[in-house]
Design a protein around this motif. Structure first.
Motif, PDB file in Angstrom:
ATOM      1  N   ASP A   1       0.081 -19.275   2.710  1.00 39.77           N
ATOM      2  CA  ASP A   1      -0.778 -18.246   2.488  1.00 39.77           C
ATOM      3  C   ASP A   1       0.049 -16.511   2.787  1.00 39.77           C
ATOM      4  O   ASP A   1      -0.372 -15.879   1.867  1.00 39.77           O
ATOM      5  CB  ASP A   1      -1.722 -18.136   3.638  1.00 39.77           C
ATOM      6  N   VAL A   2       1.117 -16.921   3.634  1.00 40.37           N
ATOM      7  CA  VAL A   2       1.973 -15.548   3.648  1.00 40.37           C
ATOM      8  C   VAL A   2       2.602 -15.200   2.309  1.00 40.37           C
ATOM      9  O   VAL A   2       2.652 -14.086   2.015  1.00 40.37           O
ATOM     10  CB  VAL A   2       2.848 -15.806   4.886  1.00 40.37           C
ATOM     11  N   CYS A   3       3.270 -16.202   1.731  1.00 41.00           N
ATOM     12  CA  CYS A   3       3.672 -15.948   0.451  1.00 41.00           C
ATOM     13  C   CYS A   3       2.905 -15.491  -0.649  1.00 41.00           C
ATOM     14  O   CYS A   3       3.200 -14.574  -1.281  1.00 41.00           O
ATOM     15  CB  CYS A   3       4.506 -17.074   0.080  1.00 41.00           C
ATOM     16  N   LEU A   4       1.683 -16.011  -0.329  1.00 38.74           N
ATOM     17  CA  LEU A   4       0.917 -15.694  -1.945  1.00 38.74           C
ATOM     18  C   LEU A   4       0.647 -13.981  -1.530  1.00 38.74           C
ATOM     19  O   LEU A   4       0.205 -13.361  -2.399  1.00 38.74           O
ATOM     20  CB  LEU A   4      -0.445 -16.432  -1.730  1.00 38.74           C
ATOM     21  N   ALA A   5       0.005 -14.163  -0.257  1.00 36.43           N
ATOM     22  CA  ALA A   5      -0.262 -12.686   0.098  1.00 36.43           C
ATOM     23  C   ALA A   5       0.796 -11.444  -0.219  1.00 36.43           C
ATOM     24  O   ALA A   5       0.649 -10.401  -0.645  1.00 36.43           O
ATOM     25  CB  ALA A   5      -0.678 -12.503   1.707  1.00 36.43           C
ATOM     26  N   VAL A   6       2.013 -11.777  -0.072  1.00 32.04           N
ATOM     27  CA  VAL A   6       3.231 -10.980   0.112  1.00 32.04           C
ATOM     28  C   VAL A   6       3.409 -10.774  -1.457  1.00 32.04           C
ATOM     29  O   VAL A   6       3.623  -9.689  -2.207  1.00 32.04           O
ATOM     30  CB  VAL A   6       4.315 -11.467   0.748  1.00 32.04           C
ATOM     31  N   THR A   7       3.336 -11.858  -2.336  1.00 27.35           N
ATOM     32  CA  THR A   7       3.728 -12.052  -3.687  1.00 27.35           C
ATOM     33  C   THR A   7       2.960 -11.015  -4.570  1.00 27.35           C
ATOM     34  O   THR A   7       2.980 -10.500  -5.374  1.00 27.35           O
ATOM     35  CB  THR A   7       3.584 -13.394  -4.385  1.00 27.35           C
ATOM     36  N   SER A   8       1.377 -11.327  -3.943  1.00 30.11           N
ATOM     37  CA  SER A   8       0.320 -10.536  -4.437  1.00 30.11           C
ATOM     38  C   SER A   8       0.539  -8.975  -4.701  1.00 30.11           C
ATOM     39  O   SER A   8       0.331  -8.178  -5.657  1.00 30.11           O
ATOM     40  CB  SER A   8      -0.910 -10.888  -4.199  1.00 30.11           C
ATOM     41  N   GLU A   9       1.241  -8.503  -3.516  1.00 35.01           N
ATOM     42  CA  GLU A   9       1.557  -7.151  -3.439  1.00 35.01           C
ATOM     43  C   GLU A   9       2.750  -6.590  -4.459  1.00 35.01           C
ATOM     44  O   GLU A   9       2.987  -5.430  -4.575  1.00 35.01           O
ATOM     45  CB  GLU A   9       1.805  -6.844  -1.968  1.00 35.01           C
ATOM     46  N   VAL A  10       3.484  -7.456  -4.761  1.00 34.43           N
ATOM     47  CA  VAL A  10       4.682  -7.089  -5.581  1.00 34.43           C
ATOM     48  C   VAL A  10       4.309  -6.459  -7.005  1.00 34.43           C
ATOM     49  O   VAL A  10       4.937  -5.570  -7.369  1.00 34.43           O
ATOM     50  CB  VAL A  10       5.317  -8.329  -6.163  1.00 34.43           C
ATOM     51  N   THR A  11       3.103  -6.754  -7.445  1.00 31.19           N
ATOM     52  CA  THR A  11       2.639  -6.056  -8.553  1.00 31.19           C
ATOM     53  C   THR A  11       1.679  -4.975  -8.154  1.00 31.19           C
ATOM     54  O   THR A  11       0.659  -4.266  -9.068  1.00 31.19           O
ATOM     55  CB  THR A  11       1.659  -7.019  -9.399  1.00 31.19           C
ATOM     56  N   ASN A  12       1.609  -4.659  -6.997  1.00 29.20           N
ATOM     57  CA  ASN A  12       1.025  -3.224  -6.496  1.00 29.20           C
ATOM     58  C   ASN A  12       1.017  -2.130  -7.274  1.00 29.20           C
ATOM     59  O   ASN A  12       2.390  -1.825  -7.649  1.00 29.20           O
ATOM     60  CB  ASN A  12       1.119  -3.050  -5.091  1.00 29.20           C
ATOM     61  N   LEU A  13       0.316  -1.184  -7.793  1.00 29.51           N
ATOM     62  CA  LEU A  13       0.356  -0.036  -8.618  1.00 29.51           C
ATOM     63  C   LEU A  13       1.115   0.910  -7.731  1.00 29.51           C
ATOM     64  O   LEU A  13       1.871   1.821  -8.449  1.00 29.51           O
ATOM     65  CB  LEU A  13      -1.166   0.350  -9.108  1.00 29.51           C
ATOM     66  N   ARG A  14       0.868   0.949  -6.602  1.00 29.22           N
ATOM     67  CA  ARG A  14       1.591   1.782  -5.775  1.00 29.22           C
ATOM     68  C   ARG A  14       3.173   1.082  -5.601  1.00 29.22           C
ATOM     69  O   ARG A  14       3.438   0.250  -4.866  1.00 29.22           O
ATOM     70  CB  ARG A  14       1.280   1.992  -4.352  1.00 29.22           C
ATOM     71  N   SER A  15       4.118   1.970  -6.339  1.00 31.38           N
ATOM     72  CA  SER A  15       5.570   1.307  -6.358  1.00 31.38           C
ATOM     73  C   SER A  15       6.150   1.091  -5.228  1.00 31.38           C
ATOM     74  O   SER A  15       7.031   0.339  -4.980  1.00 31.38           O
ATOM     75  CB  SER A  15       6.398   2.420  -7.224  1.00 31.38           C
ATOM     76  N   LYS A  16       5.797   2.208  -4.186  1.00 27.65           N
ATOM     77  CA  LYS A  16       6.491   1.880  -2.811  1.00 27.65           C
ATOM     78  C   LYS A  16       5.957   0.545  -2.088  1.00 27.65           C
ATOM     79  O   LYS A  16       6.799  -0.067  -1.390  1.00 27.65           O
ATOM     80  CB  LYS A  16       6.004   3.205  -1.696  1.00 27.65           C
ATOM     81  N   VAL A  17       4.836   0.301  -2.250  1.00 25.24           N
ATOM     82  CA  VAL A  17       4.248  -0.990  -1.666  1.00 25.24           C
ATOM     83  C   VAL A  17       4.962  -2.120  -2.514  1.00 25.24           C
ATOM     84  O   VAL A  17       5.080  -3.275  -1.574  1.00 25.24           O
ATOM     85  CB  VAL A  17       2.575  -1.227  -1.764  1.00 25.24           C
ATOM     86  N   SER A  18       5.028  -2.012  -3.830  1.00 28.42           N
ATOM     87  CA  SER A  18       5.509  -3.003  -4.420  1.00 28.42           C
ATOM     88  C   SER A  18       6.890  -3.405  -4.077  1.00 28.42           C
ATOM     89  O   SER A  18       7.483  -4.468  -3.869  1.00 28.42           O
ATOM     90  CB  SER A  18       5.434  -2.481  -5.938  1.00 28.42           C
ATOM     91  N   TYR A  19       7.672  -2.110  -3.926  1.00 27.41           N
ATOM     92  CA  TYR A  19       9.072  -2.352  -3.394  1.00 27.41           C
ATOM     93  C   TYR A  19       9.167  -2.974  -2.143  1.00 27.41           C
ATOM     94  O   TYR A  19       9.940  -3.848  -2.059  1.00 27.41           O
ATOM     95  CB  TYR A  19       9.501  -1.097  -3.437  1.00 27.41           C
TER      96      TYR A  19
END
Length: 493
Positions: A35-53
């Motif tokens: 669950d943790v990995c899925l949650a973090v991985t889902s934020e990789v494509t966040n439109l906010r580049s800082k969150v993605s980073y």
């Protein structure tokens, strides 16, 4: 953890907390690792580049600190490889760095499989480059002796050969380095000989030897430097001559002739300047300027085919991008020119077949009828003038990446090549073309699918049976029952 909240600051705080837990209380995360990995991985494509980073960096921390992360490699690698080409530069660098961390912290077999499945097959050069670099590091880390004893040895040889012929220079470099390492082991040497045509393997080896010689001599000057240096060197002596000596030189016919010969720009420099102009035009921002570059290449192929043939790999590093240009006018022009110059350059194009086939096949599904027609014409010209063994191998490989009409178009060309290639390299047909037929037949709905699909599959099966005879049935014996049944039906047995 804050990851389910939309607020950027809370997400960044949640990601920070995960990193902190990974280092201090990893057992908290291990009980819900998936669950943790899925949650973090889902934020990789966040439109906010800082969150993605932040998400990308967090994934790196997880792979460094937690064990048993092999099960997460495929999904994480897929998302990170996408970010390598489709994100701001600082995010791209972070994604590449995290991929390196993953490769270093999971089992080599898992990392290698992920890179070969999702990296080297990508249509994006940046992704292939990243995957190729990491694969080379893995080969060096594992060692060819150990790698030769794994089930991935055959596939590794095939991938290395493909990368060594890639249309992009950096990717070719990593592929050639892999081939150089693999050739140190007899099994890999045999696998490379089976995977590549004799011509392709010789071409790769020639490039490797040339690169070794260049490295020994030191780096060569850039394209522009020789012009500047030679011009400066030619002008300065004239400028320092006294007026008397200059007059004397002018009055002497032989000395005047020599002076003219000295100030003439050597042909090699003129050619280098011309090539540099071609490169600049082909990679220009304006589509009309890029079209000028395509037109210049067309003219040079007619007026100076030897110049183009000698520099074919470097030139097509630029030109192949125009075959896949985002502007349909440039793409159509490039495909039209390719169809024309294929008949002029012929075998000189063999070193760049991979890039050409990839570029052409991408355009076969174009909604613009003119682009599609140009792609079909280029496809036909390639069959008429290029190495048919290499073409069959590349068509068979690209077929797996295609869909729709392009899939049928390429399958029809494979059928055309089967008889000619089998007479000269039967192992290529069995290794590369049979899988195409099995893919057609593995679809249980084949008998009731569209007439076009059935017609193409029938022609391919008939062509293979014509050259292989009962050997085709022996090869089919190991396939599932519905495959054998479909084969019998379309051949009328």
């Amino acid at each position: 953890m804050g990851l389910c909240l939309r607020d950027r600051e809370l997400k960044e705080k949640g990601l920070f907390n995960i990193k902190h837990l990974a280092w201090s209380h990893s057992e908290v995360l291990l009980c819900r690792l998936r669950d943790v990995c899925l949650a973090v991985t889902s934020e990789v494509t966040n439109l906010r580049s800082k969150v993605s980073y932040s998400a990308i960096i967090t994934l790196g921390e997880l792979f460094v600190t937690l064990k048993d992360m092999d099960s997460e490699v495929d999904e994480v690698a897929r998302v990170l490889l996408k970010m390598v080409w489709n994100s701001p530069e600082f995010v791209q660098k972070a994604a590449s760095q995290t991929l390196r961390i993953i490769v270093e912290n999971v089992t080599p077999a898992r990392a290698m499989t992920a890179l070969m499945d999702m990296g080297v097959k990508s249509h994006h050069a940046q992704v292939r480059k990243c995957a190729a670099e990491l694969l080379l590091a893995l080969v060096e880390r594992i060692g060819v002796t150990k790698l030769a004893d794994t089930p991935r040895s055959e596939r590794m040889a095939h991938v290395a050969g493909k990368l060594a012929q890639d249309c992009h220079q950096d990717i070719r470099h990593y592929g050639q380095e892999m081939v150089k390492l693999l050739l140190n082991h007899q099994k890999f040497k045999t696998l490379l000989e089976q995977s590549l045509s004799t011509r392709d393997l010789e071409d790769i080896l020639t490039r490797i030897k040339k690169k070794v010689m260049e490295n020994q001599k030191g780096e060569r000057p850039s394209v522009k430097e020789p012009v500047k240096k030679r011009n400066d060197g030619l002008k300065k002596p004239q400028a320092t001559l006294s007026s008397t000596k200059r007059v004397k030189s002018t009055s002497d016919g032989r000395l005047l002739h020599r002076a003219k010969a000295q100030v003439m720009v050597p042909p090699a420099v003129e050619e280098m300047e011309l090539l540099q102009r071609l490169y600049n035009l082909l990679e220009a921002k304006g589509f009309q300027t890029r079209m000028e570059g395509v037109a210049l290449l067309q003219d040079l192929c007619k007026s100076s085919p030897q110049l183009i043939s000698t520099n074919i790999v470097q030139i097509f590093d630029y030109f192949v991008l125009r075959i896949c240009d985002s502007h349909k006018k440039v793409k159509q022009k490039a495909l039209d020119v390719l169809a024309e110059i294929t008949g002029i350059l012929k075998d000189s194009l063999n070193p760049v077949i991979i890039g050409l086939v990839e570029g052409i096949t991408k355009s076969l599904n174009s909604k613009d009828p003119r682009v599609r027609a140009a792609a079909v014409k280029a496809l036909e010209e390639s069959i008429a003038h290029l190495d048919k063994v290499s073409l069959l191998k590349e068509f068979s490989y690209q077929w797996n990446q295609l869909s729709g009409q392009a899939l049928l178009d390429v399958a029809e060309r494979i059928t055309v090549l089967v008889e000619w290639v089998y007479a000269r390299s039967p192992e290529v047909v069995q290794h590369d073309t049979l899988p195409v037929l099995w893919s057609f037949l593995e679809n249980k709905a084949l008998p009731v699918r569209s007439a076009n699909v059935r017609t193409v599959a029938t022609k391919l099966a008939s062509a293979l049976y014509e050259v292989m005879g009962t050997k085709l049935m022996k090869c089919a014996a190991s396939k599932p029952p519905h495959v054998r049944e479909n084969l019998s039906k379309i051949l009328g047995w």
